[in-house]
Scaffold this motif. Sequence first.
Motif, mmCIF file in Angstrom:
data_model
loop_
_atom_site.group_PDB
_atom_site.id
_atom_site.type_symbol
_atom_site.label_atom_id
_atom_site.label_comp_id
_atom_site.label_asym_id
_atom_site.label_seq_id
_atom_site.Cartn_x
_atom_site.Cartn_y
_atom_site.Cartn_z
ATOM 1 N N CYS A 113 0.783 -1.231 0.000
ATOM 2 C CA CYS A 113 0.000 0.000 0.000
ATOM 3 C C CYS A 113 0.815 1.282 0.000
ATOM 4 O O CYS A 113 0.290 2.351 -0.289
ATOM 5 C CB CYS A 113 -0.947 0.010 1.211
ATOM 6 N N ALA A 114 2.060 1.236 0.396
ATOM 7 C CA ALA A 114 2.877 2.455 0.440
ATOM 8 C C ALA A 114 4.351 2.087 0.346
ATOM 9 O O ALA A 114 4.729 0.920 0.508
ATOM 10 C CB ALA A 114 2.616 3.217 1.739
ATOM 11 N N ALA A 153 2.587 -2.436 11.466
ATOM 12 C CA ALA A 153 1.793 -2.104 10.274
ATOM 13 C C ALA A 153 2.704 -1.943 9.058
ATOM 14 O O ALA A 153 2.388 -2.378 7.947
ATOM 15 C CB ALA A 153 0.990 -0.824 10.507
ATOM 16 N N LEU B 149 -0.206 4.536 9.839
ATOM 17 C CA LEU B 149 0.201 3.157 10.107
ATOM 18 C C LEU B 149 -0.253 2.715 11.503
ATOM 19 O O LEU B 149 -0.856 1.659 11.660
ATOM 20 C CB LEU B 149 1.727 3.013 10.006
ATOM 21 N N PHE B 152 -4.040 2.448 11.826
ATOM 22 C CA PHE B 152 -4.576 1.263 11.159
ATOM 23 C C PHE B 152 -4.282 0.002 11.967
ATOM 24 O O PHE B 152 -5.159 -0.856 12.144
ATOM 25 C CB PHE B 152 -4.026 1.112 9.738
ATOM 26 N N ASN B 185 1.399 10.230 0.815
ATOM 27 C CA ASN B 185 1.702 8.865 1.239
ATOM 28 C C ASN B 185 0.663 8.317 2.211
ATOM 29 O O ASN B 185 0.228 7.178 2.097
ATOM 30 C CB ASN B 185 3.060 8.843 1.941
ATOM 31 N N LYS B 188 -2.568 7.626 0.323
ATOM 32 C CA LYS B 188 -2.458 6.435 -0.529
ATOM 33 C C LYS B 188 -2.564 5.164 0.327
ATOM 34 O O LYS B 188 -3.309 4.230 -0.001
ATOM 35 C CB LYS B 188 -1.105 6.493 -1.255
ATOM 36 N N TYR B 189 -1.828 5.159 1.416
ATOM 37 C CA TYR B 189 -1.823 3.991 2.304
ATOM 38 C C TYR B 189 -3.214 3.741 2.875
ATOM 39 O O TYR B 189 -3.728 2.623 2.853
ATOM 40 C CB TYR B 189 -0.814 4.209 3.432
ATOM 41 N N CYS B 192 -5.686 2.313 0.483
ATOM 42 C CA CYS B 192 -5.353 0.932 0.127
ATOM 43 C C CYS B 192 -5.717 -0.057 1.238
ATOM 44 O O CYS B 192 -6.252 -1.127 0.967
ATOM 45 C CB CYS B 192 -3.873 0.869 -0.223
ATOM 46 N N VAL B 193 -5.484 0.304 2.502
ATOM 47 C CA VAL B 193 -5.796 -0.641 3.585
ATOM 48 C C VAL B 193 -7.241 -0.493 4.076
ATOM 49 O O VAL B 193 -7.738 -1.344 4.812
ATOM 50 C CB VAL B 193 -4.845 -0.503 4.812
#
Lengths: 279, 279
Positions: A113-114, A153, B149, B152, B185, B188-189, B192-193
């Motif tokens: 994802c990154a 993560a 991060l 999540f 960033n 984007k992350y 995606c998650v």
Amino acid sequence: MLITKANGEQEEFDDNKLKQSLKRSGAEKRVADYITEHVVSELKDGMSTEQIYSHAFDLLKKEEQDPAAARYSLKRAVLDLGPSGFSFEDFVSEIYREKGYKVMTGTMVDGKCASHEVDILAHSKDHTFAGEIKFHNKLGFKTGLRVALYVFARFDDLRNNRDNHEEDYKIDDGFLITNTKFTKNAEKYAKCVGLSLTGWNYPEKGGLQDLIEETSLHPITCLTSLSNEEKKKLLDNKLVLCRSIKGNHKVLLKHGISPDRAQNIIKEASVLCQPGTGV
Amino acid sequence: MLITKANGEQEEFDDNKLKQSLKRSGAEKRVADYITEHVVSELKDGMSTEQIYSHAFDLLKKEEQDPAAARYSLKRAVLDLGPSGFSFEDFVSEIYREKGYKVMTGTMVDGKCASHEVDILAHSKDHTFAGEIKFHNKLGFKTGLRVALYVFARFDDLRNNRDNHEEDYKIDDGFLITNTKFTKNAEKYAKCVGLSLTGWNYPEKGGLQDLIEETSLHPITCLTSLSNEEKKKLLDNKLVLCRSIKGNHKVLLKHGISPDRAQNIIKEASVLCQPGTGV
């Protein structure tokens, strides 16, 4: 008698703990007994572990040959690697190189994802790990859950992209490597998700202290025969390890140390940096 | 003409952007045109967006009835909620209550691997989310990948323990809610998650600004008729929202504001806090 720990908490003074720690540093039983007795006789309520440590350390320096004192101060020596954290990263890299890994630092690696900057990417024939390196220059600081969460993560995202990478980058494990201890919460979480933690005396076998002893990679900040300015100068010149000066009069002379002192320093380094002399 | 953004970067000045932003605040086209022209005529190379904004804001205050200026300063008003972050947490809670959620703050919830303090736990009939609230009191700061991060990882651990919780705690989603923008960033992350991000103007529809407008929960720090000391005093007394003072002369008098000024303040609050007046 209550003493004050580096994190500000108070605890009952335990003379056995002090004695064991002196012995682990290589002090003879007789010397450890004597120093402990001496320290206890001068103990005052609320005294900091820092003060008690310094006191015991001074006595040990007087009583024993230097290496025992140097070994006793290993935790502090790692702290002295510097607040920039730069040298600590170098230092950890050296440890894993010594253990047979090919090591890259500060590498950008694509996760699913990154993209992530990986502090240390270590690859051996059958094991590749991504490590986050956290340096703290304060005694008593503990690395907590939040750091373990983001490191996991990050590792998880890297692992999820495993199939798209070449062999050297196919990450099997995530490591969080620090010179501090961990909070109980961080330890519990990491164990449960499968994140490896390496810190001060953690895990019980294979913590940072063990890794240093096992690989004989004592930092020069251990050496009691060097002044603080000299340590700083050597570190600035990327001379981080006792090993780099052990057989190397020239490098010491080059940095303005007299031949006589250089001989003493090298003697201390040689005795100290022997594998398995056992902290 | 290059101007300096809050994060230190330089960009070409875009008069259209300024005009649009004035119009979105409710300024008439005529006024927005005039102010933009005026600001452009006094533009100097390297000027900060902060300076340009202040200038336009002063002009708008002179030209328009107060609410337009108040609305224009919404981002700043949220910043003014205070560096402790406490009021911002309250504020976000109010928004979600207004949207029909039952909201708890600072709740400990067990994940599969660790216990987590959840800043905001919001539960409605068909949706329960755990939100981490990050407040920053600096213009130009962006919330980055590292925060995304760990938020999540925390959410993921909570979700993995879903089946062991009662209905109110069965977490479906993770939110990261902040008054700042996000780095590319982090965006984007999160996309995606599957982590929801709510920040300043992010996502395009449903960002913090939209949530405030939609629920008419303007903070009192928006009001141009209150002095800074008065704002601080009211915030300290948990009076965070225009709504709480709208129909409430008494509370203003109680905090030492004269009857005349109280009337003005309430007038400004009433005009400002109407749903759909549309920033």
